[in-house]
Design a protein around this motif. Structure first.
Motif, short mmCIF file in Angstrom:
data_model
loop_
_atom_site.label_atom_id
_atom_site.label_comp_id
_atom_site.label_asym_id
_atom_site.label_seq_id
_atom_site.Cartn_x
_atom_site.Cartn_y
_atom_site.Cartn_z
N ASP A 250 -29.83 -33.22 -0.14
CA ASP A 250 -29.38 -33.29 1.26
C ASP A 250 -28.14 -34.16 1.37
O ASP A 250 -28.05 -35.06 2.21
N ALA A 251 -27.19 -33.87 0.48
CA ALA A 251 -25.96 -34.68 0.46
C ALA A 251 -25.01 -34.17 1.51
O ALA A 251 -25.09 -33.03 1.97
N ASN B 132 -30.65 -38.57 7.92
CA ASN B 132 -31.67 -37.85 8.69
C ASN B 132 -32.65 -37.10 7.80
O ASN B 132 -33.65 -36.57 8.29
N ALA B 133 -32.34 -37.02 6.50
CA ALA B 133 -33.25 -36.31 5.58
C ALA B 133 -34.09 -37.30 4.77
O ALA B 133 -34.71 -36.92 3.78
N TYR B 134 -34.10 -38.55 5.21
CA TYR B 134 -34.90 -39.56 4.49
C TYR B 134 -36.34 -39.12 4.27
O TYR B 134 -36.92 -39.40 3.25
N TYR B 135 -36.88 -38.45 5.25
CA TYR B 135 -38.29 -38.07 5.14
C TYR B 135 -38.54 -37.15 3.95
O TYR B 135 -39.67 -37.05 3.47
N ARG B 136 -37.48 -36.50 3.47
CA ARG B 136 -37.65 -35.64 2.30
C ARG B 136 -37.34 -36.38 1.01
O ARG B 136 -37.52 -35.84 -0.08
N GLU C 84 -37.65 -41.81 -2.07
CA GLU C 84 -37.00 -42.71 -3.04
C GLU C 84 -35.72 -43.32 -2.46
O GLU C 84 -35.36 -44.45 -2.77
N PHE C 85 -35.04 -42.60 -1.58
CA PHE C 85 -33.85 -43.14 -0.93
C PHE C 85 -34.24 -44.12 0.17
O PHE C 85 -33.65 -45.16 0.34
N ALA C 86 -35.24 -43.73 0.93
CA ALA C 86 -35.65 -44.55 2.07
C ALA C 86 -36.10 -45.93 1.60
O ALA C 86 -35.90 -46.93 2.29
N LYS C 87 -36.68 -45.99 0.41
CA LYS C 87 -37.19 -47.26 -0.13
C LYS C 87 -36.08 -48.14 -0.68
O LYS C 87 -36.22 -49.34 -0.79
N ARG C 88 -34.98 -47.51 -1.05
CA ARG C 88 -33.90 -48.20 -1.74
C ARG C 88 -33.22 -49.21 -0.82
O ARG C 88 -33.05 -48.95 0.36
#
Ligand code: GDP
Ligand code: MN
Length: 422
Positions: free
Chosen positions: A193-194, A222-226, A229-233
């Motif tokens: 989702d880049a 907006n694609a964090y939910y998918r 690993e990014f959301a945690k970073r």
């Protein structure tokens, strides 16, 4: 969210896109020997891992032929403040470097996939003149840049990829590997989702191989939910106050001025910023408490504003829509008492139950400056910062509460303010 070079290269590698052999990243010189060993034979390249391009010219990318040279280079880059056209004048601290095996370069190309918002689809951007700043090239010689839209359903097609490959001046035997690489790059773009995946330079080695030497990537928040690993970073660009605001659920934007602004809604934030500027001041920050702010959130917002040492006055500009002005007034009163506010406080309320809200503020006995319009509030905040007593707004809006809908007077007062205030 922006990814670091090595994070993007890890994603590339996982999709079979050729990247240089790597020894991984290190934060300490003690880890260097191991990293050099993992990367393979000399020479190596040591690269600052920061969220900005232009590192090469800024001294953040260096080749090393011997372990001793690698040590000297790593020592210099780790802990340096890297200043490039993309970092802003303050620069960024380098906490981590990537150790890669160096590549023997014949040609440097540019290749990226970006989200073309106007077309509503991704587009391939390519140039035979890679390695340089693409923005500069786009400005000076736009004809040297090729743009190829991608059908979002069909993806990159072979004929398209071939066309780009030939336009880049690749040899016939390099076209096959290039088509594969470009299609895999578009897979990275889609799967992550880049909104941007950039390879600059994409190099042709002396042997004729294609290798992604550098990588830059940004993903859609907006694609964090998918992408848990990014959301945690850790957000590498967030300041301590950004993080605190995020925890409380308030939008916080840091600026350069000295008026702390507490508003509700992004539109009102912009209008406040413009009006404060028009009145000759400049906001230090914005806290947008959104539509459903309660006393607790308002208090936390005040606390955040006041941690910014540049703030010399606070401007509260709230439009009560669904939320009543009385609720906000109570929030402001509680917050002011709890944080022991010493700075000048200007409050402008408008909307539902505005008279009752203002009456609450007056009755509270708290030292604050009430304003009747945004223009009035902006002027009062600017005057408070300049430590000058301000005159009532010229159009009389300050006196007549009902005139408050008038944001900015037709004629902007030119004189410095004078006269008394309550
Ligand atoms: P940027 O300046 O932040 O975009 O960092 P890059 O990774 O793109 O590196 C900048 C430049 O350094 C490249 O354009 C190359 O010219 C050079 N460079 C980087 N890695 C190597 C390498 O492995 N070998 C050689 N010969 N040059 C390199
Ligand atoms: Mn680069």
């Amino acid at each position: 969210m922006k990814l670091l070079e090595y994070e993007a290269k890890d994603l590339f590698r996982a999709k079979g896109i050729a990247v240089p052999p790597t020894g991984g990243t290190i934060r300490d010189l003690k880890q260097l020997a191991g990293a050099l060993k993992r990367a393979g034979k000399a020479p190596w390249v040591i690269k600052a891992q920061v969220l900005a391009g232009g590192r090469g010219k800024a001294g953040g990318v260096k080749l090393a032929k011997t372990p001793a040279e690698a040590k000297a280079v790593a020592k210099m880059i780790l802990g340096m403040t890297l200043i490039s056209p993309q970092t802003g004048p303050k620069g960024v601290l380098v906490r981590e470097v990537l150790v890669d095996r160096a590549t023997d370069i014949d040609r440097e190309l540019y290749l990226s996939i970006v989200l073309d918002r106007r077309e509503g689809r991704p587009a391939i951007i390519a140039s035979a003149e890679g390695g340089v700043e693409i923005e500069k090239l786009a400005h000076e010689r736009p004809e040297a840049i090729l743009r190829e839209p991608i059908d979002p359903i069909r993806g990159v097609e072979d004929w398209q990829a071939r066309r780009v490959g030939f336009a880049l001046g690749l040899k016939p035997e390099q076209i096959g590997p290039f088509v594969k690489m470009l299609k895999q790059l578009s897979r990275v773009f889609i799967d992550q989702d880049a909104n941007m995946v950039e390879v600059n330079p994409l190099v042709v080695t002396k042997k004729g191989d294609l290798i992604a030497l550098d990588a830059k990537m940004a993903t859609d928040d907006n694609a964090y939910y998918r992408h848990p690993e990014f959301a945690k970073r850790e957000d590498l660009e967030a300041t301590a106050l950004d993080k605190e605001a995020k925890k409380v659920g308030i939008n916080y934007i840091e600026l350069d001025g000295n008026i702390g602004c507490l508003v509700n809604g992004a539109g009102l934030a912009m209008a406040t910023m413009d009006t404060v500027s028009l009145a000759g001041g400049s906001p230090a920050n914005f806290l947008d408490v959104g539509g459903g702010a309660n006393a607790d959130q308002v208090t936390r917002a005040f606390q955040i504003i006041l941690k910014d040492k540049r703030v010399k006055a606070v401007l509260v500009n709230i439009f009560g829509g669904i939320m009543k002005c009385t609720t906000i007034a109570e929030g402001v009163i509680t917050a002011t008492k709890r944080v022991g506010l010493k700075l000048p406080l200007v409050v402008r309320l408008e909307g539902t139950q505005v008279e009752e809200g203002k009456a609450l503020l007056t009755k509270s006995g708290i030292k604050l400056i009430q304003a009747d319009s945004l223009w009035d509030a902006a002027q009062k905040a600017v005057a408070a910062v300049k430590n000058l007593p301000e005159e009532p707004a010229k159009n009389g809006a300050a006196k007549k509460g009902k005139a408050a809908g008038n944001l900015v007077p037709a004629a902007r007062p030119q004189r410095k303010t004078s006269g008394g205030q309550k």
